[in-house]
Design a protein around this motif. Structure first.
Motif, short mmCIF file in Angstrom:
data_model
loop_
_atom_site.label_atom_id
_atom_site.label_comp_id
_atom_site.label_asym_id
_atom_site.label_seq_id
_atom_site.Cartn_x
_atom_site.Cartn_y
_atom_site.Cartn_z
N CYS A 250 0.95 -1.29 0.07
CA CYS A 250 -0.11 0.07 -0.05
C CYS A 250 0.90 1.21 -0.09
CB CYS A 250 -0.94 0.01 1.26
SG CYS A 250 -2.14 1.35 1.11
N ILE A 251 0.52 2.44 -0.80
CA ILE A 251 1.34 3.46 -0.85
C ILE A 251 0.21 4.67 -0.51
CG2 ILE A 251 2.48 5.04 -2.28
CD1 ILE A 251 3.10 2.85 -4.07
N THR A 252 0.87 5.46 0.38
CA THR A 252 -0.08 6.76 0.82
C THR A 252 0.77 8.00 0.66
OG1 THR A 252 0.71 6.61 3.35
CG2 THR A 252 -1.09 5.11 2.62
N HIS A 253 0.13 9.09 1.22
CA HIS A 253 0.88 10.24 1.02
C HIS A 253 1.74 10.34 2.30
CE1 HIS A 253 -2.98 10.75 3.69
NE2 HIS A 253 -2.06 11.77 4.20
N ALA A 254 2.52 10.98 2.76
CA ALA A 254 3.24 11.42 3.97
C ALA A 254 2.29 12.08 4.80
CB ALA A 254 4.44 11.71 3.85
N PRO A 255 1.92 11.98 6.27
CA PRO A 255 1.05 12.66 6.73
C PRO A 255 1.33 14.05 6.77
CG PRO A 255 1.80 10.74 8.04
CD PRO A 255 2.42 10.76 6.83
N GLY A 256 0.35 15.07 6.36
CA GLY A 256 0.68 16.47 6.17
C GLY A 256 1.09 16.93 4.74
N LYS A 257 1.41 16.13 3.98
CA LYS A 257 2.03 16.39 2.58
C LYS A 257 0.92 15.80 1.70
CE LYS A 257 6.33 16.33 4.89
NZ LYS A 257 7.96 15.71 4.48
N MET A 258 -0.07 16.53 1.11
CA MET A 258 -1.24 16.17 0.34
C MET A 258 -0.92 16.26 -1.08
SD MET A 258 -2.91 15.26 2.91
CE MET A 258 -2.79 15.44 4.74
N LEU A 259 -1.98 15.78 -1.77
CA LEU A 259 -1.84 15.98 -3.09
C LEU A 259 -2.88 17.12 -3.47
CD1 LEU A 259 -1.31 14.73 -6.10
CD2 LEU A 259 -3.67 13.55 -5.83
N ILE A 260 -2.58 18.28 -4.08
CA ILE A 260 -3.25 19.53 -4.30
C ILE A 260 -3.96 19.20 -5.72
CG2 ILE A 260 -3.56 21.78 -4.29
CD1 ILE A 260 -0.84 21.94 -2.80
N THR A 261 -5.43 19.44 -5.63
CA THR A 261 -6.20 19.08 -6.75
C THR A 261 -6.29 20.48 -7.55
OG1 THR A 261 -8.34 19.26 -5.81
CG2 THR A 261 -7.21 17.25 -5.63
N ASN A 262 -7.01 20.33 -8.77
CA ASN A 262 -7.65 21.61 -9.30
C ASN A 262 -9.03 21.88 -8.84
OD1 ASN A 262 -5.34 21.69 -10.58
ND2 ASN A 262 -6.10 20.92 -12.62
N LEU A 263 -9.58 21.04 -8.02
CA LEU A 263 -11.02 21.22 -7.32
C LEU A 263 -11.15 22.51 -6.59
CD1 LEU A 263 -12.19 17.71 -6.81
CD2 LEU A 263 -12.75 19.17 -8.80
N LEU A 264 -12.05 23.31 -6.60
CA LEU A 264 -12.26 24.41 -5.60
C LEU A 264 -13.02 24.00 -4.26
CD1 LEU A 264 -12.98 27.26 -8.12
CD2 LEU A 264 -10.80 26.88 -7.08
N ASN A 265 -12.51 24.21 -3.16
CA ASN A 265 -13.37 23.89 -1.85
C ASN A 265 -14.58 24.29 -2.11
OD1 ASN A 265 -10.72 23.03 -0.77
ND2 ASN A 265 -10.25 24.90 -0.04
N ASN A 266 -15.01 25.53 -2.44
CA ASN A 266 -16.20 26.04 -2.38
C ASN A 266 -17.13 25.21 -3.34
OD1 ASN A 266 -15.64 27.84 -0.56
ND2 ASN A 266 -15.48 29.55 -2.20
N ALA A 267 -16.70 24.47 -4.48
CA ALA A 267 -17.47 23.71 -5.37
C ALA A 267 -18.06 22.56 -4.43
CB ALA A 267 -16.83 23.43 -6.48
N LEU A 268 -17.21 22.02 -3.40
CA LEU A 268 -17.67 20.89 -2.59
C LEU A 268 -18.31 21.03 -1.35
CD1 LEU A 268 -14.42 18.55 -3.55
CD2 LEU A 268 -16.98 18.69 -4.63
N SER A 269 -18.48 22.37 -1.09
CA SER A 269 -18.98 22.69 0.09
C SER A 269 -20.62 22.93 0.00
CB SER A 269 -18.65 24.25 0.65
OG SER A 269 -19.48 25.15 -0.07
N VAL A 270 -21.34 22.39 1.36
CA VAL A 270 -22.92 22.57 1.23
C VAL A 270 -23.12 23.71 2.16
CG1 VAL A 270 -22.87 20.01 0.82
CG2 VAL A 270 -22.68 21.10 3.08
N LEU A 271 -24.40 24.28 1.94
CA LEU A 271 -24.74 25.34 2.71
C LEU A 271 -25.80 25.14 3.78
CD1 LEU A 271 -25.73 27.89 -0.43
CD2 LEU A 271 -23.63 27.96 0.99
#
Length: 271
Positions: A250-271
């Motif tokens: 299994c391969i993971t990210h190192a804790p705290g060292k993330m993959l940064i995507t092109n998705l906007l946070n607000n596009a996945l938020s709910v009101l």
């Protein structure tokens, strides 16, 4: 650590997303991504052989707070158009951890020597995404303020088992005054794809944390007089589960060292 004074805030160096990703892709940046690329969804990674993928997919479905699923790749393909066609999952995280039979083996800056044709990548939401919303709302996120990785802890909270996967929840912690903690709960509840609302606040021992000053992953941060620790489900949970469930690789990210995507946070938020 518990302290009574305050320090001058730390502001991480801001880079355009394309420049930051280019630096990560050539191993020129291997640090924490907390506070970087504000506005963009950051992601945890879990990469498994195809014959373990269905069990882990079920685990994500049964534990959506710990493992908020953003997307899954085809076997052997390190790309996922849903998060950005230019993102190579095998080299665009700052650091990866490689496990064999549940045991940590090595840390690498890219997966050029470890990628296989049968590997399936799971992209999961990360609390670093809601940190941006907290900052935009005027709250102080201590790990960003102090230029440290977020504090993460093993707990005694059991996840729902699925197939061959089982284990306990890992949490991330950010301290706030009681008033700010209420505001943080309100804000993060709008981001279910970034772990959503906290799972606990207050006494660490109530969830099995014996020493708040000694995180299992990441860095300790100062907790000032009048503040309480607030705990969110964390994307390091799969690493704890991997150690318990022992997939052959299994391969993971190192804790705290993330993959940064092109998705906007607000596009996945709910009101």
């Amino acid at each position: 650590m518990l302290v009574s004074g305050r320090k001058e805030p730390f502001v991480p160096q801001a880079l355009p997303l394309a420049e930051l990703r280019q630096k990560i892709g050539v191993n020129a940046y291997t640090g924490s991504t907390s506070g970087l690329a504000p506005g963009y969804l950051q992601a945890n990674l879990v990469i498994l052989p195809a014959d373990w993928a269905n069990d882990f997919l079920l685990f994500c479905q049964r534990n959506p707070v710990a493992c908020p699923l953003i997307g899954v790749t085809e076997p052997g393909c390190p790309f996922l158009n849903d998060i950005g066609a230019d993102i190579d999952i095998s080299r665009h995280a700052p650091e990866y951890h490689v496990f064999y039979n549940g045991q940590f083996d090595t840390s690498v800056a890219d997966l050029s020597e470890h990628w296989r044709d049968d590997l399936v990548a799971f992209v999961l939401g990360c609390s670093f995404s809601f940190e941006d919303a907290l900052v935009q709302s005027g709250l102080t996120v201590r790990n960003i303020e102090q230029g440290r990785n977020v504090s993460m802890y093993d707990t005694q909270i059991a996840c729902q088992p699925a197939g061959r996967f089982s284990g306990n929840l890992v949490v991330s912690m950010r301290p706030f005054t009681s008033q700010d903690a209420i505001r943080a709960i309100q804000i993060t509840s709008r981001y279910p794809k970034a772990h959503g609302a906290p799972v606990h606040f207050g006494t660490p021992a109530a969830i099995g944390i014996s020493d708040i000053n000694t995180p299992n992953y990441g860095d300790a941060v100062d907790i000032f007089d009048g503040e309480v620790p607030v705990f969110w489900a964390c994307g390091v949970t799969p690493q704890n589960v991997i150690r318990h469930s022992k997939p052959p690789i299994c391969i993971t990210h190192a804790p705290g060292k993330m993959l940064i995507t092109n998705l906007l946070n607000n596009a996945l938020s709910v009101l």
